[in-house]
Design a protein around this motif. Structure first.
Motif, PDB file in Angstrom:
ATOM      1  N   MET A   1      25.399  -6.475  -0.196  1.00 31.44           N
ATOM      2  CA  MET A   1      26.628  -7.442   0.022  1.00 31.44           C
ATOM      3  C   MET A   1      27.692  -6.842  -0.337  1.00 31.44           C
ATOM      4  SD  MET A   1      26.948 -11.110  -2.233  1.00 31.44           S
ATOM      5  CE  MET A   1      25.354 -11.419  -1.686  1.00 31.44           C
ATOM      6  N   ASP A   2      28.942  -7.265   0.792  1.00 31.54           N
ATOM      7  CA  ASP A   2      30.008  -6.621   0.676  1.00 31.54           C
ATOM      8  C   ASP A   2      30.886  -6.854  -0.570  1.00 31.54           C
ATOM      9  OD1 ASP A   2      32.428  -8.817   1.718  1.00 31.54           O
ATOM     10  OD2 ASP A   2      30.294  -8.879   2.623  1.00 31.54           O
ATOM     11  N   PHE A   3      31.731  -6.143  -1.044  1.00 35.77           N
ATOM     12  CA  PHE A   3      32.688  -6.337  -2.099  1.00 35.77           C
ATOM     13  C   PHE A   3      33.810  -7.526  -1.883  1.00 35.77           C
ATOM     14  CE2 PHE A   3      36.456  -5.596  -4.841  1.00 35.77           C
ATOM     15  CZ  PHE A   3      36.047  -5.621  -5.865  1.00 35.77           C
ATOM     16  N   ASP A   4      33.917  -7.936  -0.913  1.00 34.73           N
ATOM     17  CA  ASP A   4      34.775  -8.840  -0.534  1.00 34.73           C
ATOM     18  C   ASP A   4      34.029 -10.270  -0.732  1.00 34.73           C
ATOM     19  OD1 ASP A   4      37.345 -10.169   0.424  1.00 34.73           O
ATOM     20  OD2 ASP A   4      36.488 -10.337   2.354  1.00 34.73           O
ATOM     21  N   LEU A   5      32.950 -10.394  -0.479  1.00 35.91           N
ATOM     22  CA  LEU A   5      32.211 -11.756  -0.721  1.00 35.91           C
ATOM     23  C   LEU A   5      31.849 -11.847  -2.345  1.00 35.91           C
ATOM     24  CD1 LEU A   5      30.871 -14.278   0.312  1.00 35.91           C
ATOM     25  CD2 LEU A   5      28.964 -12.781   0.795  1.00 35.91           C
ATOM     26  N   LEU A   6      31.555 -10.675  -2.769  1.00 39.19           N
ATOM     27  CA  LEU A   6      31.081 -10.574  -4.398  1.00 39.19           C
ATOM     28  C   LEU A   6      32.491 -11.057  -5.142  1.00 39.19           C
ATOM     29  CD1 LEU A   6      29.168  -7.320  -4.836  1.00 39.19           C
ATOM     30  CD2 LEU A   6      28.397  -9.665  -4.976  1.00 39.19           C
ATOM     31  N   LEU A   7      33.537 -10.642  -4.680  1.00 36.78           N
ATOM     32  CA  LEU A   7      34.727 -11.017  -5.489  1.00 36.78           C
ATOM     33  C   LEU A   7      35.385 -12.370  -5.297  1.00 36.78           C
ATOM     34  CD1 LEU A   7      37.095 -10.036  -7.361  1.00 36.78           C
ATOM     35  CD2 LEU A   7      38.182  -9.091  -5.262  1.00 36.78           C
ATOM     36  N   PHE A   8      35.039 -12.675  -4.021  1.00 34.79           N
ATOM     37  CA  PHE A   8      35.226 -14.268  -3.614  1.00 34.79           C
ATOM     38  C   PHE A   8      34.409 -15.270  -4.719  1.00 34.79           C
ATOM     39  CE2 PHE A   8      33.447 -17.942  -1.518  1.00 34.79           C
ATOM     40  CZ  PHE A   8      34.850 -18.614  -1.647  1.00 34.79           C
ATOM     41  N   ARG A   9      32.894 -14.776  -4.657  1.00 36.48           N
ATOM     42  CA  ARG A   9      32.245 -15.525  -5.513  1.00 36.48           C
ATOM     43  C   ARG A   9      32.403 -15.603  -7.067  1.00 36.48           C
ATOM     44  NH1 ARG A   9      25.989 -14.143  -3.094  1.00 36.48           N
ATOM     45  NH2 ARG A   9      26.117 -15.567  -1.338  1.00 36.48           N
ATOM     46  N   TYR A  10      32.952 -14.548  -7.425  1.00 37.38           N
ATOM     47  CA  TYR A  10      33.285 -14.485  -8.960  1.00 37.38           C
ATOM     48  C   TYR A  10      34.425 -15.216  -9.005  1.00 37.38           C
ATOM     49  CZ  TYR A  10      35.313 -12.770 -13.078  1.00 37.38           C
ATOM     50  OH  TYR A  10      35.722 -12.675 -14.346  1.00 37.38           O
ATOM     51  N   ILE A  11      35.634 -15.193  -8.289  1.00 40.88           N
ATOM     52  CA  ILE A  11      36.738 -16.018  -8.593  1.00 40.88           C
ATOM     53  C   ILE A  11      36.366 -17.556  -8.354  1.00 40.88           C
ATOM     54  CG2 ILE A  11      39.172 -16.575  -7.650  1.00 40.88           C
ATOM     55  CD1 ILE A  11      39.402 -13.748  -7.112  1.00 40.88           C
ATOM     56  N   ASN A  12      35.615 -17.993  -7.113  1.00 42.42           N
ATOM     57  CA  ASN A  12      35.450 -19.435  -6.818  1.00 42.42           C
ATOM     58  C   ASN A  12      34.165 -19.799  -7.856  1.00 42.42           C
ATOM     59  OD1 ASN A  12      33.111 -20.736  -4.939  1.00 42.42           O
ATOM     60  ND2 ASN A  12      35.217 -21.627  -4.986  1.00 42.42           N
ATOM     61  N   SER A  13      33.611 -19.020  -8.590  1.00 46.75           N
ATOM     62  CA  SER A  13      32.589 -19.449  -9.604  1.00 46.75           C
ATOM     63  C   SER A  13      33.239 -20.470 -10.882  1.00 46.75           C
ATOM     64  CB  SER A  13      31.840 -18.449 -10.337  1.00 46.75           C
ATOM     65  OG  SER A  13      32.624 -17.460 -11.129  1.00 46.75           O
ATOM     66  N   PHE A  14      34.350 -20.236 -11.028  1.00 43.45           N
ATOM     67  CA  PHE A  14      35.256 -21.008 -11.815  1.00 43.45           C
ATOM     68  C   PHE A  14      35.722 -22.157 -11.420  1.00 43.45           C
ATOM     69  CE2 PHE A  14      35.946 -16.365 -13.191  1.00 43.45           C
ATOM     70  CZ  PHE A  14      35.435 -16.432 -14.308  1.00 43.45           C
ATOM     71  N   CYS A  15      35.513 -22.386 -10.223  1.00 45.28           N
ATOM     72  CA  CYS A  15      36.212 -23.844  -9.378  1.00 45.28           C
ATOM     73  C   CYS A  15      35.012 -24.810  -9.595  1.00 45.28           C
ATOM     74  CB  CYS A  15      36.361 -23.554  -7.858  1.00 45.28           C
ATOM     75  SG  CYS A  15      37.148 -25.135  -6.949  1.00 45.28           S
ATOM     76  N   GLY A  16      35.571 -26.125  -9.963  1.00 45.56           N
ATOM     77  CA  GLY A  16      34.721 -27.052 -10.101  1.00 45.56           C
ATOM     78  C   GLY A  16      33.909 -27.142 -11.336  1.00 45.56           C
ATOM     79  N   GLN A  17      34.294 -26.600 -12.537  1.00 39.55           N
ATOM     80  CA  GLN A  17      33.894 -26.337 -13.711  1.00 39.55           C
ATOM     81  C   GLN A  17      34.773 -27.201 -14.853  1.00 39.55           C
ATOM     82  OE1 GLN A  17      31.071 -24.866 -14.483  1.00 39.55           O
ATOM     83  NE2 GLN A  17      30.997 -23.775 -12.757  1.00 39.55           N
ATOM     84  N   ASN A  18      35.903 -27.280 -14.369  1.00 41.49           N
ATOM     85  CA  ASN A  18      36.788 -28.113 -15.557  1.00 41.49           C
ATOM     86  C   ASN A  18      38.146 -28.848 -14.674  1.00 41.49           C
ATOM     87  OD1 ASN A  18      39.573 -28.183 -17.166  1.00 41.49           O
ATOM     88  ND2 ASN A  18      37.873 -28.016 -18.778  1.00 41.49           N
ATOM     89  N   LEU A  19      38.167 -29.943 -14.727  1.00 43.34           N
ATOM     90  CA  LEU A  19      39.154 -30.626 -13.889  1.00 43.34           C
ATOM     91  C   LEU A  19      40.527 -30.174 -14.233  1.00 43.34           C
ATOM     92  CD1 LEU A  19      39.767 -32.845 -11.771  1.00 43.34           C
ATOM     93  CD2 LEU A  19      39.972 -34.743 -13.659  1.00 43.34           C
ATOM     94  N   MET A  20      40.902 -30.107 -15.634  1.00 41.25           N
ATOM     95  CA  MET A  20      42.291 -29.581 -15.614  1.00 41.25           C
ATOM     96  C   MET A  20      42.423 -28.265 -15.205  1.00 41.25           C
ATOM     97  SD  MET A  20      43.948 -28.667 -19.429  1.00 41.25           S
ATOM     98  CE  MET A  20      44.057 -30.721 -20.044  1.00 41.25           C
TER      99      MET A  20
END
Length: 229
Positions: free
Chosen positions: A1-20
């Motif tokens: 898996m390429d680093f670009d997708l891994l980094l995207f998944r890491y940053i996006n993994s925080f999305c949708g966890q907390n409304l604030m």
């Protein structure tokens, strides 16, 4: 898996966890916030009294010129390179949406490179040339603001990096003596000869820049739909 997708998944993994947190990221991604900070920085540097005020204003004029030129470069790259679907519309990459309805004008363009990153890093490079501490603040703000777009799945990290490199490269390339003498100096001279005309044109242009040329894009889209369909 390429680093670009891994980094995207890491940053996006925080999305949708907390409304604030989602709303804070939304604020950082807001064009209004970027425009407000740009206008305040531009105005402060434009009217700052220094021994080199004329030269400083010339650099600011070249920053505006760099925005137009970098936009052309970014759009040409997006049109010539293979179309890239935005992460938020791509299946199978474990995308996490925010906890609220995201409203953003994506214009059905390829997400590579990011034109928003191009604009923001033109500002960053231009302000860095005039003030190191303002440049540092803009580097921090630009990096966080661009991370917010990855957070929401609007872009991959490589989209932002490519846009940033275009913005930085164009701004640095045109900040030379030839451009100062042939472009910036004559424009700044108009401010002394006809200030009403100068500021009457400058302020609307700054407004368009602060909205990332939103009104101009609407006009171009209307023309395109009328003649192209």
């Amino acid at each position: 898996m390429d680093f670009d997708l891994l980094l995207f998944r890491y940053i996006n993994s925080f999305c949708g966890q907390n409304l604030m947190v989602d709303h804070i990221a939304g604020l950082l991604d807001s064009s209004s916030l970027k425009g407000l900070i740009f206008l305040s920085t531009f105005g402060a540097l434009w009217f700052k009294h220094t021994k080199t005020q004329a030269r400083q204003r010339e650099t600011l004029v070249l920053v505006l010129f760099a925005m137009l030129l970098s936009l052309l470069v970014a759009r040409a790259a997006a049109d010539l390179l293979p179309f890239r679907v935005r992460p938020m519309f791509t299946s199978g990459i474990e995308y996490r949406p925010p906890l609220f309805q995201l409203h953003t004008n994506l214009e059905n363009w390829s997400c590579f490179p990011s034109d928003t990153a191009t604009f923001v890093f033109v500002m960053t490079a231009g302000f860095w040339l005039l003030s190191r501490w303002l440049g540092v603040l803009w580097v921090c703000f630009s990096s966080v603001a661009m991370a917010a777009r990855v957070y929401f799945g609007i872009h991959y990290p490589s989209d932002e990096l490519a846009g940033a490199l275009i913005g930085l490269g164009v701004t640095i390339a045109i900040n030379n003596e030839f451009m100062h003498a042939r472009i910036a100096t004559p424009i700044v001279a108009v401010e002394q000869r006809a200030p009403a005309l100068f500021y009457g044109l400058l302020f609307p242009f700054l407004y368009e820049v602060s909205t990332l040329f939103d009104f101009t894009r609407l006009i171009l889209h209307a023309i395109s739909r009328r003649f192209v369909g």
